[in-house]
Design an enzyme around this catalytic site. Structure first.
Site, PDB file in Angstrom:
ATOM      1  N   HIS A   1       0.827  -1.198   0.000  1.00 20.98           N
ATOM      2  CA  HIS A   1       0.000   0.000   0.000  1.00 20.98           C
ATOM      3  C   HIS A   1       0.868   1.257   0.000  1.00 20.98           C
ATOM      4  CE1 HIS A   1      -3.108  -2.881   0.540  1.00 20.98           C
ATOM      5  NE2 HIS A   1      -2.918  -3.076   1.833  1.00 20.98           N
TER       6      HIS A   1
ATOM      7  N   GLU B   1     -11.915   1.327  -0.883  1.00 20.59           N
ATOM      8  CA  GLU B   1     -12.396   0.659  -2.093  1.00 20.59           C
ATOM      9  C   GLU B   1     -13.843   1.002  -2.425  1.00 20.59           C
ATOM     10  OE1 GLU B   1     -11.561  -3.496  -1.585  1.00 20.59           O
ATOM     11  OE2 GLU B   1      -9.444  -3.234  -2.097  1.00 20.59           O
TER      12      GLU B   1
ATOM     13  N   HIS C   1       1.133  -1.884  -8.672  1.00 16.39           N
ATOM     14  CA  HIS C   1       0.021  -0.960  -8.435  1.00 16.39           C
ATOM     15  C   HIS C   1      -0.016   0.115  -9.519  1.00 16.39           C
ATOM     16  CE1 HIS C   1      -0.445  -3.162  -4.844  1.00 16.39           C
ATOM     17  NE2 HIS C   1      -0.982  -2.212  -4.098  1.00 16.39           N
TER      18      HIS C   1
ATOM     19  N   HIS D   1      -4.709  -2.969 -10.153  1.00 16.28           N
ATOM     20  CA  HIS D   1      -4.313  -4.361 -10.367  1.00 16.28           C
ATOM     21  C   HIS D   1      -5.431  -5.354 -10.072  1.00 16.28           C
ATOM     22  CE1 HIS D   1      -3.353  -3.202  -6.248  1.00 16.28           C
ATOM     23  NE2 HIS D   1      -3.516  -4.468  -5.901  1.00 16.28           N
TER      24      HIS D   1
ATOM     25  N   GLN E   1      -8.152   0.196  -5.883  1.00 14.20           N
ATOM     26  CA  GLN E   1      -7.704   0.665  -4.571  1.00 14.20           C
ATOM     27  C   GLN E   1      -7.399   2.156  -4.644  1.00 14.20           C
ATOM     28  OE1 GLN E   1      -4.432  -1.810  -3.323  1.00 14.20           O
ATOM     29  NE2 GLN E   1      -5.726  -3.625  -3.104  1.00 14.20           N
TER      30      GLN E   1
ATOM     31  N   TYR F   1      -6.012   5.432  -2.875  1.00 13.19           N
ATOM     32  CA  TYR F   1      -5.133   5.951  -1.830  1.00 13.19           C
ATOM     33  C   TYR F   1      -5.186   7.465  -1.898  1.00 13.19           C
ATOM     34  CZ  TYR F   1      -3.416   1.170  -1.878  1.00 13.19           C
ATOM     35  OH  TYR F   1      -3.342  -0.201  -1.828  1.00 13.19           O
TER      36      TYR F   1
END
Length: 238
Positions: free
Chosen positions: A16, A45, A99, A172, A181, A183
């Site tokens: 992450h 998510e 990622h 991914h 995902q 961030y």
């Protein structure tokens, strides 16, 4: 590629990242100084969650009283690191290379940057970097660039306090939703010197993204990706 994809997903499941500090005029403002950092580096998510604005549940986010003064028309740099304790800047210290996805930045004008939640309307996009013609992603440029995510603060916005939302989206596992995902963290800015000549159109977080957006639900392994649409509105320009 279809055979390798599950292996890539498994190896990257816990890889992450965190927008941990902001650099202004070449000076790093300090870890968590003026940036609301979480104690855990996991993603959001659910694009309908209030946490899509500035991070949050299930992650615990620390408050900060610092508001960073920034000159309109200049560039700031969001610094991304794998964990808050990470001190290096090699690719592995930023985010796993699997990622792949876009980098994005938004601003929101607020009355008090230290206390505004960021949830709701008022956000406008000021930067995006998706996939270029050679197939290289925005996240790859940050990963291979020592975690440095350059963002220009528009010169034509009104002076005042803003939240800066810097984001990287990892695709991914995005062939199904939820899977992408997200961030993101928010920095607290006091923008000076802006002309106020233009008023941007704004969007809401949550609301700007949908789970069915082509930039949110996408297989980047097979068939090969030839183009990519970054989610959210167009980039505001002066």
């Amino acid at each position: 590629m279809k055979v390798l994809a599950p292996l890539v997903l498994a190896s990257a499941a816990s890889a992450h990242t965190i927008f941990s500090s902001l650099e202004v005029n070449g000076v790093n403002q300090g870890l968590g100084e003026g940036v609301r950092v979480p104690t855990y580096n996991g993603p959001i998510e659910d694009v309908t969650s209030a946490s899509i604005a500035c991070n949050g549940s299930p992650n615990t986010v620390a408050s900060t009283s610092k508001v960073i003064t920034v000159q309109a028309g200049t560039n700031v740099t969001a610094i991304w690191r794998y964990m808050l304790s990470t001190t290096g800047d090699s690719p592995a210290d930023v985010m796993d290379s699997s990622h792949k996805g876009p980098t994005i930045a938004y601003l929101k004008k607020v009355d008090n940057a230290a206390t505004a939640s960021g949830v709701g309307n008022g956000w406008f996009k000021i930067q995006q970097d998706g996939m270029d013609s050679s197939g290289v992603w925005g996240t790859e440029r940050v990963i291979n660039g020592k975690g440095r995510h350059s963002i220009k603060i528009p010169e034509c916005i009104a002076p005042g306090q803003y939240l800066l939302r810097a984001e990287m989206i990892a695709l991914h596992a995005a062939s199904n939703y939820p899977g992408a995902q997200f961030y993101m963290e928010c920095a607290q800015l006091n923008v000076v010197g802006g002309t106020g000549a233009k008023t941007p159109s704004t969007v809401s977080f949550p609301g700007a993204y949908s789970g069915s957006d082509p930039g949110v639900k996408i297989s980047i392994y097979w068939p090969p990706v030839t183009s990519y649409t970054v989610p959210g509105p167009s980039v505001f320009t002066c």
